[in-house]
Design an enzyme around this catalytic site. Structure first.
Site, PDB file in Angstrom:
ATOM      1  N   ASN A 148      37.412  61.029  -7.276  1.00 40.23           N
ATOM      2  CA  ASN A 148      37.449  61.779  -6.110  1.00 40.23           C
ATOM      3  C   ASN A 148      37.993  63.402  -6.189  1.00 40.23           C
ATOM      4  O   ASN A 148      38.238  63.965  -5.334  1.00 40.23           O
ATOM      5  CB  ASN A 148      38.367  61.206  -4.875  1.00 40.23           C
ATOM      6  CG  ASN A 148      39.829  60.918  -5.346  1.00 40.23           C
ATOM      7  OD1 ASN A 148      40.068  61.181  -6.587  1.00 40.23           O
ATOM      8  ND2 ASN A 148      40.847  60.564  -4.657  1.00 40.23           N
ATOM      9  N   CYS A 163      48.743  63.878  -9.554  1.00 41.63           N
ATOM     10  CA  CYS A 163      47.426  64.320  -9.124  1.00 41.63           C
ATOM     11  C   CYS A 163      47.803  65.017  -7.745  1.00 41.63           C
ATOM     12  O   CYS A 163      48.536  64.956  -7.260  1.00 41.63           O
ATOM     13  CB  CYS A 163      46.570  63.209  -8.725  1.00 41.63           C
ATOM     14  SG  CYS A 163      45.247  63.658  -7.875  1.00 41.63           S
ATOM     15  N   HIS A 192      47.927  61.995   1.930  1.00 37.09           N
ATOM     16  CA  HIS A 192      47.453  63.015   1.055  1.00 37.09           C
ATOM     17  C   HIS A 192      45.987  62.846   1.058  1.00 37.09           C
ATOM     18  O   HIS A 192      45.151  64.135   0.337  1.00 37.09           O
ATOM     19  CB  HIS A 192      47.810  62.296  -0.422  1.00 37.09           C
ATOM     20  CG  HIS A 192      46.884  61.161  -0.966  1.00 37.09           C
ATOM     21  ND1 HIS A 192      46.494  59.927  -0.189  1.00 37.09           N
ATOM     22  CD2 HIS A 192      45.857  61.263  -2.049  1.00 37.09           C
ATOM     23  CE1 HIS A 192      45.561  59.562  -0.930  1.00 37.09           C
ATOM     24  NE2 HIS A 192      45.347  60.268  -2.030  1.00 37.09           N
TER      25      HIS A 192
END
Length: 480
Positions: free
Chosen positions: A209, A105, A403
């Site tokens: 998200n 991701c 992140h």
């Protein structure tokens, strides 16, 4: 000071600005180190992130410390925002929990050759086109419909294969971490179910998200670095946050089960079964790393195809193109060489919800960014700022940083507390156009469910992990 987590107190000692230490105790092989302010330390009921930092410190072969970034919160096995490196030659392990279910991701930033004021009259039209062109949601549906033979090429070559097939330009690969392909991929270690889940999702956001956001550069803090990256004040940008979809999730599931069964053969005991692990150099360890690299390549191709969808939408509505600024992952385990106690050591560096932040001059950087360091992309939440930062010399935690903002409320809790329709109305009243797949999906990702992104970035910068380059603000968001 002490931080109480679910009834048990984890001793946390404040060592200096934005740095806390969890002293060794029990079976911990190294201390824990948390880069945060007092306000950012996990305190929510049920958030066991600090205990997870302690648990990670027990892993065989771990060196230096079990690290946590300012956005740290409870995850699967490892905390999200956790970083740990193990010595491969000294029985160091690899753990899927240190990578996460959404392998590779990451975040991609593209820049348009136009400014905010010029875009605003066409923003609604652009968002409508993006709404139609960007597949999202939990199931199938992708920009690129491929078969098994083509999927295997994606697993081996990542964004490189997508560009070879005409879905991008050569510069995209130069501005992507690892040149768009993580070496060592082994499609033979990707199970049948993972392949089935991945076939229909290349070029899709998914849910949770993940997002595609149209942004404008609000402030440039480092003009030289911004110029090298092709970014300037008031410029329109697109930020994409997504990963390896169902394929990566299934790979993690499959290999956790394998490692859980195999750990006893290597004499490995862990305090939490979610930390299932094996030596990185073992057959099972190499199999996972090969499958993980294949998922990482899938994720890079996924973001490459979403970039093409965004480029097509911009061309259709504004006549402008989009240039890639950078693409970087935050869920990976990489074999890297670092200096430990004065000697070069091959480490398996787990970064879960943590971003690699290479310093200026690092050989893995593209030539045109070598002087400024690796771009780091830190998304905020709907309606809040996001940041473009850069790696710095002497950066800690194996050149890693945060992140994102980091959750403080679960998705279930946020959905209970927030009305998706009201949230959309509030955001649009503030000038942020919202195109969501569901009301619940919007509610789950409400800004109140996250830490303050500005505070997280201040802590990352204050801890010497990175340096800010530019602040970006949202104009419109496409959500799963």
């Amino acid at each position: 000071m002490g931080a109480t987590v679910t009834g048990a107190t984890v001793e946390v000692v404040e060592e200096g600005p934005f740095r806390f230490r969890i002293p060794r105790r029990g079976s911990m092989r190294v201390p824990g180190v948390v880069f945060a302010s007092r306000a950012l330390l996990p305190e929510a009921a049920g958030d066991q992130a600090l205990q997870q930092v302690v648990n990670v410190a027990t892993l065989p072969g771990i060196v230096e410390a079990s690290y946590a970034m300012p956005d740290v919160h409870w995850g699967y096995g490892f905390p999200i925002g956790g970083v740990a490196a193990t010595d491969v030659a000294d029985g160091g392990v690899v753990s899927p929990g240190g990578v996460g279910f959404d392998i590779s991701c990451g975040v991609r930033l593209l820049a348009a050759p136009c400014e905010r004021d010029a875009l605003l009259p066409r923003l609604g039209q652009l968002m409508d086109v993006l709404d139609r062109r960007v597949p999202r949601g939990p199931g199938r549906g992708g920009v690129w419909q491929i078969g098994r033979t083509e999927l295997e090429k994606v697993l081996v070559s990542g964004a490189c294969h997508a560009v070879e097939r005409g879905h991008g330009v050569a510069r995209d690969l130069a501005r992507c971490e690892d040149g768009g392909v993580l070496p060592g991929a082994d499609p033979g270690q990707v199970g049948v179910r993972a392949v089935e889940r991945g076939l229909g999702q290349v070029g899709s956001l998914g849910s949770g998200n993940h997002f595609l956001e149209v942004q404008a550069v609000d402030t440039v803090h480092d003009r030289a670095a911004a110029s090298a990256m092709g970014v300037r004040e008031r410029q329109v940008c697109v930020m994409i946050h997504c990963g390896s979809r169902g394929l990566g999730h299934q790979i993690c599931t499959d290999h956790v089960r394998t490692m859980d069964r195999a750990a006893a053969r290597y004499g490995i005991e862990v305090p939490d079964r979610q930390l299932a692990c094996v030596p990185a150099g073992s057959g099972e360890g190499r199999a996972y790393l090969g499958a993980m690299a294949a998922a990482a390549n899938y994720a890079r191709a996924n973001r490459q195809l979403l970039s093409e969808a965004a480029r097509d939408a911009f061309e259709e509505t504004t006549g402008h193109g989009l240039d890639l600024v950078y693409d970087i992952s935050h869920n990976l385990a990489k074999i890297e060489t670092h200096h430990v106690a004065g000697r070069a050591v091959r480490l398996c560096v787990h970064r879960k919800g943590a971003t690699r932040a290479l310093p200026p001059g690092h050989p893995d950087l593209p030539d045109d960014l070598a002087a400024v360091g690796q771009p780091v992309l830190i998304p905020g939440t709907m309606g809040t700022a996001s940041y473009l930062l850069v790696g710095v010399e002497g950066g800690g935690a194996w050149h890693s940083t945060c992140h994102g903002a980091g959750r403080v409320r679960s998705r279930h809790s946020a959905a209970r507390e927030v009305d998706g329709r009201a949230l959309r109305a509030e955001l649009e009243a503030r000038g942020v156009a919202v195109r969501g797949a569901s009301w619940r999906g919007l509610a789950e990702e409400a800004p109140r469910a996250y830490k303050d992104i500005d505070a997280v970035v201040r802590a990352s910068e204050g801890a010497g992990l990175c340096r800010r380059v530019a602040r970006l603000v949202p104009l419109g968001v496409v959500k799963g």
